[in-house]
Every structure is written in C-alpha cells, then in structure tokens.
Scaffold this motif. Structure first.
Motif, PDB file in Angstrom:
ATOM      1  N   ILE A 170       1.326  -1.310   0.171  1.00 46.58           N
ATOM      2  CA  ILE A 170      -0.016   0.202   0.160  1.00 46.58           C
ATOM      3  C   ILE A 170       0.903   1.049   0.316  1.00 46.58           C
ATOM      4  CG2 ILE A 170      -1.781   0.803   1.070  1.00 46.58           C
ATOM      5  CD1 ILE A 170      -2.523  -1.603   2.694  1.00 46.58           C
ATOM      6  N   LEU A 171       0.281   2.034  -0.770  1.00 44.61           N
ATOM      7  CA  LEU A 171       1.776   3.181  -0.758  1.00 44.61           C
ATOM      8  C   LEU A 171       0.957   4.796  -0.766  1.00 44.61           C
ATOM      9  CD1 LEU A 171       2.696   2.887  -5.329  1.00 44.61           C
ATOM     10  CD2 LEU A 171       3.968   2.112  -2.595  1.00 44.61           C
ATOM     11  N   CYS A 172       1.270   4.897   0.860  1.00 42.04           N
ATOM     12  CA  CYS A 172       0.726   6.525   0.733  1.00 42.04           C
ATOM     13  C   CYS A 172       1.820   7.131   0.811  1.00 42.04           C
ATOM     14  CB  CYS A 172       0.406   5.445   2.587  1.00 42.04           C
ATOM     15  SG  CYS A 172      -0.786   4.818   2.868  1.00 42.04           S
ATOM     16  N   LEU A 173       2.162   7.561  -0.382  1.00 48.40           N
ATOM     17  CA  LEU A 173       3.528   8.705  -0.588  1.00 48.40           C
ATOM     18  C   LEU A 173       2.721  10.175  -1.864  1.00 48.40           C
ATOM     19  CD1 LEU A 173       5.655   5.863  -1.901  1.00 48.40           C
ATOM     20  CD2 LEU A 173       5.722   7.296   0.310  1.00 48.40           C
ATOM     21  N   PRO A 174       3.278  10.854  -1.526  1.00 50.63           N
ATOM     22  CA  PRO A 174       3.230  11.948  -2.613  1.00 50.63           C
ATOM     23  C   PRO A 174       3.494  11.087  -4.136  1.00 50.63           C
ATOM     24  CG  PRO A 174       4.362  12.636  -0.888  1.00 50.63           C
ATOM     25  CD  PRO A 174       4.484  11.145  -1.112  1.00 50.63           C
ATOM     26  N   ASP A 175       2.571  11.842  -5.541  1.00 52.94           N
ATOM     27  CA  ASP A 175       2.712  11.205  -6.060  1.00 52.94           C
ATOM     28  C   ASP A 175       4.150  11.006  -6.894  1.00 52.94           C
ATOM     29  OD1 ASP A 175       0.121  12.456  -5.857  1.00 52.94           O
ATOM     30  OD2 ASP A 175      -0.286  13.446  -8.072  1.00 52.94           O
ATOM     31  N   ASP A 176       4.688  11.341  -6.859  1.00 57.11           N
ATOM     32  CA  ASP A 176       6.141  11.415  -7.373  1.00 57.11           C
ATOM     33  C   ASP A 176       6.332  10.124  -7.011  1.00 57.11           C
ATOM     34  OD1 ASP A 176       5.779  13.635  -9.224  1.00 57.11           O
ATOM     35  OD2 ASP A 176       7.202  14.559  -8.134  1.00 57.11           O
ATOM     36  N   ALA A 177       6.605  10.030  -5.548  1.00 52.27           N
ATOM     37  CA  ALA A 177       7.305   9.224  -4.558  1.00 52.27           C
ATOM     38  C   ALA A 177       6.608   8.151  -5.212  1.00 52.27           C
ATOM     39  CB  ALA A 177       7.008   9.919  -3.426  1.00 52.27           C
ATOM     40  N   ALA A 178       5.149   7.712  -5.562  1.00 53.24           N
ATOM     41  CA  ALA A 178       4.255   6.675  -5.528  1.00 53.24           C
ATOM     42  C   ALA A 178       4.538   6.310  -6.900  1.00 53.24           C
ATOM     43  CB  ALA A 178       2.845   6.932  -5.358  1.00 53.24           C
ATOM     44  N   ARG A 179       5.108   7.386  -8.307  1.00 53.37           N
ATOM     45  CA  ARG A 179       5.034   6.702  -9.494  1.00 53.37           C
ATOM     46  C   ARG A 179       6.856   5.638  -8.831  1.00 53.37           C
ATOM     47  NH1 ARG A 179       3.829  12.025 -10.536  1.00 53.37           N
ATOM     48  NH2 ARG A 179       2.215  11.933 -11.741  1.00 53.37           N
ATOM     49  N   GLU A 180       7.957   6.397  -8.005  1.00 52.74           N
ATOM     50  CA  GLU A 180       8.850   5.384  -8.079  1.00 52.74           C
ATOM     51  C   GLU A 180       8.675   3.997  -7.721  1.00 52.74           C
ATOM     52  OE1 GLU A 180      11.251   8.847  -5.854  1.00 52.74           O
ATOM     53  OE2 GLU A 180      11.133  10.310  -7.361  1.00 52.74           O
ATOM     54  N   ALA A 181       7.812   4.561  -6.556  1.00 52.28           N
ATOM     55  CA  ALA A 181       7.616   3.362  -5.334  1.00 52.28           C
ATOM     56  C   ALA A 181       6.877   2.414  -6.623  1.00 52.28           C
ATOM     57  CB  ALA A 181       6.534   3.376  -4.643  1.00 52.28           C
ATOM     58  N   VAL A 182       6.135   2.591  -7.301  1.00 53.41           N
ATOM     59  CA  VAL A 182       5.855   1.129  -8.485  1.00 53.41           C
ATOM     60  C   VAL A 182       6.689   1.298  -9.292  1.00 53.41           C
ATOM     61  CG1 VAL A 182       3.883   1.662 -10.641  1.00 53.41           C
ATOM     62  CG2 VAL A 182       3.333   2.444  -8.582  1.00 53.41           C
ATOM     63  N   ALA A 183       7.757   1.639  -9.931  1.00 56.71           N
ATOM     64  CA  ALA A 183       8.504   0.817 -10.526  1.00 56.71           C
ATOM     65  C   ALA A 183       9.629   0.478 -10.398  1.00 56.71           C
ATOM     66  CB  ALA A 183       8.953   2.722 -10.986  1.00 56.71           C
ATOM     67  N   LEU A 184      10.426   0.450  -8.489  1.00 50.26           N
ATOM     68  CA  LEU A 184      10.747  -0.517  -7.966  1.00 50.26           C
ATOM     69  C   LEU A 184       9.681  -1.670  -7.411  1.00 50.26           C
ATOM     70  CD1 LEU A 184      12.029   1.572  -4.217  1.00 50.26           C
ATOM     71  CD2 LEU A 184      13.296   1.191  -6.309  1.00 50.26           C
ATOM     72  N   ALA A 185       8.230  -1.680  -7.292  1.00 43.54           N
ATOM     73  CA  ALA A 185       7.931  -3.068  -7.526  1.00 43.54           C
ATOM     74  C   ALA A 185       7.652  -3.532  -8.514  1.00 43.54           C
ATOM     75  CB  ALA A 185       6.752  -2.610  -6.612  1.00 43.54           C
ATOM     76  N   ASP A 186       7.500  -3.674  -9.965  1.00 42.65           N
ATOM     77  CA  ASP A 186       7.037  -3.781 -11.121  1.00 42.65           C
ATOM     78  C   ASP A 186       8.595  -4.110 -11.616  1.00 42.65           C
ATOM     79  OD1 ASP A 186       4.986  -3.552 -10.988  1.00 42.65           O
ATOM     80  OD2 ASP A 186       4.559  -1.691 -12.045  1.00 42.65           O
ATOM     81  N   ALA A 187       9.984  -3.861 -10.683  1.00 43.45           N
ATOM     82  CA  ALA A 187      10.523  -3.857 -11.284  1.00 43.45           C
ATOM     83  C   ALA A 187      11.883  -5.391 -10.473  1.00 43.45           C
ATOM     84  CB  ALA A 187      11.760  -3.452 -11.140  1.00 43.45           C
ATOM     85  N   LEU A 188      10.526  -6.399 -10.079  1.00 38.50           N
ATOM     86  CA  LEU A 188      10.562  -7.473  -9.216  1.00 38.50           C
ATOM     87  C   LEU A 188      10.072  -8.491 -10.507  1.00 38.50           C
ATOM     88  CD1 LEU A 188       9.673  -6.461  -5.455  1.00 38.50           C
ATOM     89  CD2 LEU A 188      12.618  -7.197  -6.345  1.00 38.50           C
ATOM     90  N   GLY A 189       9.647  -8.282 -11.089  1.00 39.60           N
ATOM     91  CA  GLY A 189       8.645  -9.348 -12.376  1.00 39.60           C
ATOM     92  C   GLY A 189       8.444 -10.155 -11.950  1.00 39.60           C
ATOM     93  N   GLU A 190       8.230 -11.423 -11.203  1.00 39.17           N
ATOM     94  CA  GLU A 190       7.692 -12.186 -10.566  1.00 39.17           C
ATOM     95  C   GLU A 190       7.593 -11.790  -9.715  1.00 39.17           C
ATOM     96  OE1 GLU A 190       8.334 -16.238 -12.579  1.00 39.17           O
ATOM     97  OE2 GLU A 190       8.412 -16.157 -14.349  1.00 39.17           O
ATOM     98  N   ASP A 191       8.356 -11.445  -9.052  1.00 36.33           N
ATOM     99  CA  ASP A 191       8.190 -11.587  -7.434  1.00 36.33           C
ATOM    100  C   ASP A 191       7.008  -9.836  -7.171  1.00 36.33           C
ATOM    101  OD1 ASP A 191       9.796 -13.654  -6.899  1.00 36.33           O
ATOM    102  OD2 ASP A 191      11.269 -12.728  -6.987  1.00 36.33           O
ATOM    103  N   ALA A 192       7.229  -9.172  -8.512  1.00 38.38           N
ATOM    104  CA  ALA A 192       6.091  -8.158  -7.565  1.00 38.38           C
ATOM    105  C   ALA A 192       5.256  -8.336  -7.019  1.00 38.38           C
ATOM    106  CB  ALA A 192       5.813  -7.177  -9.216  1.00 38.38           C
TER     107      ALA A 192
END
Length: 309
Positions: A59-81
C-alpha cells in the motif's frame, strides 16, 4: 497438516496520516501479516524493494512522484512483484489501473478483486462521484451538464504543513483554497462520474481535524425530464441498495455537520430539494480519513485478498 502463510502487507509511507490510519485498522486483523521498515531506512530504495519482494500486497501512502517511483521499484521485481494499492492521485485515471471505489458500478468489486494495480480514490472525489455517477448512469443528469462541486474538509486532509499550522497556531477558522481551479481531484471526479465537461470544484478547509461535506447544487428544471428531488433520491437509493456502508436520505434537514461520521468508514448521501423553487442540493457526508482515505484502502485490500468485509 499444512499451515497456509498469511497474506503479507507492506505499507510504504506508514508514518503519514493515511498510512497510520491503515495500519491502525489492520493491526487488529489476525488474517494478515504486516511488514515494517525502520525509520532510518524509509527513503532507502534497496531496503524498500527488499520488503516489497516479501509482500503479497503493498500500500503506497506517498506523494504522487514518490508513488510513481515506488511502483517502478515494485514492478521491477518481475514475477516477485507484489500487487499494489496506491493512495496517491498518481494513477486515479490511468487506463491500466482499477479505480478503488467498489460502489461505482456492480462490476467494480470484481475488477478490484482481480486487479494487480488499484488506485484508492481521493476524499473529495469519493463524495462527488458517489452523488454524480448514479444520476448520470440513470439518465437524470446529462454527462455534459455544467456541474459545480463545493466541499469543506477538516484540516487533516491538507497534508503535514496544514496539520502543523492548525495544531500549532490554531490556523484560520475557514478558508477557500485551490482557487486556480486546478485541484488534483478534478480529473478523477470528471472521469469516474462520467462527465464530459470539466466540473467546477471549490474546496475549503475548516478549523476541525476531520470530517467532510461535499455539496452539489442543481436546478431541477434544467435536467432532462425535470425530475423531482424524490426521483434523484430514488436513483441514488437504487444504486446503493446493496452498499452496506452508504445510506441515502431525502428527509428535509436544516443543518448537516461534517464531523458526524468521524471515526467511521460510512458515508451518508442527502437529497435536499425545494420543489417550490425547483432546486436541490446533493450532499455527501463522510470522514475524510475513513471512507475518504484509510477506510477505503482497507475495504479495497480486503477485496483484493479475498478477506471478509
């Protein structure tokens, strides 16, 4: 006997107002496991990504730009995302994200259950969309109608600087803001209410911590079929007939207090009509920290994980 692992949740941004509210609501659920990040590591991408890898849902409780960065971090995990529930406004109109308002349509709960990425609605938007979308869908309100949305919220919805100002100096008793008419909730209100014309939105803040009223004035004779207030209330009541946390009333009242649903995840919708003058005001009342934020996030989380409501 095999013991099934509990779904694991990581709240990225748990120290903020929304994150704290979500964590408090989840703390009493024995059906979940919660991960926490040390305060010193909250801005460390490697530590955060390692926790994301362990989580079933973040669950992302972040400002918009930080949320976008967090989504990129998570999605970079591939099958572990992990699956993602985002409480920022970054993805609320994104076509590949599901809007986390389960009462929007009858199909919405199933869309949320199946989604990898869900965007939690904004507090003002929740009130406005809840009033507008059923009337647009019922043909009582044209999609191109010129809509004005007025709203007042407690200061807890304004972020850390506003909260500190009210807590330390008392803050102004009342103020209008976002008077450049560019509030970040306008796109999601227009999109998810089904409007083709941008609504005029005037938010305000009062010197009270939490609670919210969202109001929309209407000239009944300007609407197709010249409906009555009772017609509008009937359409809202039919739309929310199965919604446990939303009530609809056409009872005449002379006052509505924004704090009456504080510390709940409920919302009440009111149709206040004067048939003599053929005017009506639609009002949504909710806790901006409940159904308007943390409560809505937990509702979406339970759908995404198949937990009892």
């Amino acid at each position: 006997m095999t013991t099934m692992a509990l779904p694991t949740i990581f709240i990225d941004g748990e120290a903020g107002t929304t994150g704290l509210g979500i964590r408090q609501r989840l703390a009493g659920l024995s059906t979940l496991a919660l991960l926490s990040i040390p305060a010193a590591d909250r801005k460390d991408p490697a530590v955060r990504q390692a926790l994301m890898r362990q989580a079933d849902l973040i669950i992302l409780c972040l400002p918009d730009d930080a949320a976008r960065e967090a989504v990129a971090l998570a999605d970079a995990l591939g099958e572990d995302a992990p699956r993602i529930l985002d409480a920022s406004s970054a993805y609320r109109t994104a076509p590949d994200w599901v809007f986390g308002f389960p009462e929007l349509t009858t199909a919405q709960p199933d869309l949320i259950r199946a989604a990898r990425h869900v965007s939690n609605p904004g507090c003002y938007a929740t009130g406005a969309i809840s009033l507008l979308r059923p009337l647009v869908d019922a043909g009582l309100l044209p999609a191109d109608a010129p809509i004005t949305v007025n709203a007042v919220s407690g200061f807890s919805g304004g972020g850390r600087s506003m909260i500190e100002a009210h807590d330390t100096t008392g803050g102004p008793p009342f103020e209008l803001y976002a008077l450049g008419l560019e509030h970040k909730h306008v796109p999601e209100i227009q999109h998810h209410a089904g409007l083709t014309q941008r609504p005029l939105f005037v938010p305000s803040v009062g010197h009270f911590r939490q609670g919210m009223l969202v109001s929309i004035p209407l000239h009944l004779d300007a609407l197709p079929g010249r409906p009555s207030g009772a017609d509008l209330a009937a359409a809202l009541a039919a739309h929310y007939a199965e919604a446990a946390g939303i009530t609809v009333s056409a009872e005449p009242v002379t006052r509505l207090e924004p704090e009456d649903l504080n510390d709940t995840d409920r919302m009440s919708l009111h149709v206040l009509a004067n048939e003599t003058y053929r005017q009506a005001v639609l009002v949504a009342r909710l806790d901006n920290l409940g159904k308007g934020a943390s409560g809505a996030a937990v509702q979406n989380l339970k759908l995404m994980l198949g937990l009892a409501a």
